[in-house]
Design an enzyme around this catalytic site. Structure first.
Site, PDB file in Angstrom:
ATOM      1  N   HIS A 101      23.489  12.216  47.161  1.00  0.00           N
ATOM      2  CA  HIS A 101      22.716  12.088  48.391  1.00  0.00           C
ATOM      3  C   HIS A 101      23.550  12.423  49.628  1.00  0.00           C
ATOM      4  CE1 HIS A 101      18.896   9.733  47.158  1.00  0.00           C
ATOM      5  NE2 HIS A 101      19.350  10.449  46.132  1.00  0.00           N
TER       6      HIS A 101
ATOM      7  N   ARG B  46      25.032   8.682  42.502  1.00  0.00           N
ATOM      8  CA  ARG B  46      23.869   8.951  43.357  1.00  0.00           C
ATOM      9  C   ARG B  46      24.288   9.029  44.823  1.00  0.00           C
ATOM     10  NH1 ARG B  46      19.318   5.709  45.534  1.00  0.00           N
ATOM     11  NH2 ARG B  46      17.448   7.021  45.532  1.00  0.00           N
TER      12      ARG B  46
ATOM     13  N   ASN C 179      16.751   7.134  50.946  1.00  0.00           N
ATOM     14  CA  ASN C 179      17.872   6.191  50.851  1.00  0.00           C
ATOM     15  C   ASN C 179      17.495   4.752  51.162  1.00  0.00           C
ATOM     16  OD1 ASN C 179      19.648   8.346  50.331  1.00  0.00           O
ATOM     17  ND2 ASN C 179      20.052   8.669  52.510  1.00  0.00           N
TER      18      ASN C 179
END
Length: 357
Positions: A69, A65, A97
């Site tokens: 991101h 992840r 986030n």
């Protein structure tokens, strides 16, 4: 001074000046980039993640992840790792986030271990890419040769992080748009969404689907049995920080069950279920294909990860190799100023010499 000697002197000056300029490079990423400079990098990353995952199985999904991101903001340049400073507004505080990304400490552990053997050689951006692939493999998923040679950014961009990273309540139209911005197509969207075959999510990411999705009723695309199970984990008046598995069947394994879950309306996030429950969507056939054929999913996932990992990469002389993943190197800005001043001074010498011809 003779004209010939003066000409030679000028040419030497030109070589010195332009030989030192930071020309942009079109260097391509290569899996063997560290073959001679840091041949142990992959085994080092593997060792650290393996040890951490024994106590924290969730870390595997968290690391992939982080890579995702990172790449969706200003390219795969490790900008997500930068902390707040007087000159940097960290992407870690962006809505997608904030209080949800994990594994920053593990990346730092990896960087420390790599630095012991190969100081100043391996970028944090490459560590993120390697960690993502190794995490998938450790969870039972496919392996691929990770192209390497990325360099680290000198900046972060919280505004782009808020704009570009897809979030849990995106519709299919919004998802497609977010992926298209990155040069990723519909197959990439479905394949990369398959990373939700492991990992977990906070109740705050999906609780609206359980109670008040539309006109005070739950999301009609949720399996009713699954709905009741989720309500026990996430009561309406409960704590939104409770977590549950993205895949209720094989939560720590990288497999095709994510897609099988969508077909029986057990996609945890709205953005997951949208892939199958959006009427007439072209994603439905891809979900069916991956649900029926795990090898097809694995092949597409590898191709899409390679494609995503090449977004906006810095190579050659662009960016830097950070000494610490959370901060840019202290001397970077100073060296840039010195370099520019030196070039300007050298150019003045060249121009003066040319005027003497």
């Amino acid at each position: 001074m003779s004209s010939l000697r003066l000409t030679v002197t000028i040419l030497c000056c030109i070589v010195v000046v332009f030989g030192g300029l930071p020309f942009s490079s079109d260097a391509k990423l290569d899996p063997s980039f560290y073959k001679y400079t840091c041949p142990t990098v992959q085994s080092t990353v593997l060792e650290v993640i393996t040890n951490v995952s024994k106590k924290d199985p969730r870390i595997l999904a968290s690391l992939i992840r982080l890579h995702f991101h990172d790449c969706f903001v200003q390219g795969c340049d490790a900008s997500i790792l930068l902390n707040d400073t007087t000159t940097i507004v960290s992407e870690q505080g962006a809505a997608p986030n904030n209080n949800s990304i994990r594994g920053l400490d593990v990346v730092n552990q990896i960087k420390t271990a790599v630095e012991k053997n190969c100081s100043g050689i391996v970028s944090c951006a490459d560590i993120l890419a390697l960690a993502a692939e190794i995490s998938v493999v450790l969870a039972g998923g496919p392996n691929w040769k990770v192209p390497l040679g990325r360099r680290d950014s000198l900046t972060a961009n919280r505004t782009l992080a808020n704009q570009n990273i897809p979030v849990f309540n995106f519709t299919l139209t919004q998802l497609k748009s977010a992926f298209a911005v990155q040069g990723l197509n519909t197959t990439d969207l479905v394949a990369l969404s398959g990373a939700h075959t492991f990992g977990s999510a906070h109740c705050s990411s999906f609780v609206n689907r359980l109670y008040n999705f539309s006109k005070g009723k739950p999301d009609p695309t949720l399996n009713t049995t699954y709905l009741e199970a989720l309500r026990k984990i996430c009561p309406q008046s409960g704590n939104g920080t409770n977590i549950t598995n993205l895949d209720p069947t094989t939560p720590n394994k990288f497999d095709k069950n994510y897609f099988s879950n969508l077909k029986v309306h057990k996609g945890l996030l709205q953005s997951d279920q949208e892939l199958f429950s959006t009427s007439g969507a072209d994603t439905i056939s891809i979900v069916n294909k991956f649900s029926n054929n795990q090898n097809a999913f694995f092949d597409s996932f590898k191709a899409s990860m390679l494609k995503m990992g090449n977004i906006g990469v810095l190579t050659g002389t662009k960016g830097e190799i950070r000494k610490q993943c959370n901060f840019v190197n202290k001397k970077s800005a100073e060296l840039d100023r010195v370099s520019v001043a030196s070039v300007e001074s050298s150019l003045e010498i060249v121009m003066t010499a040319l005027e003497m011809l």
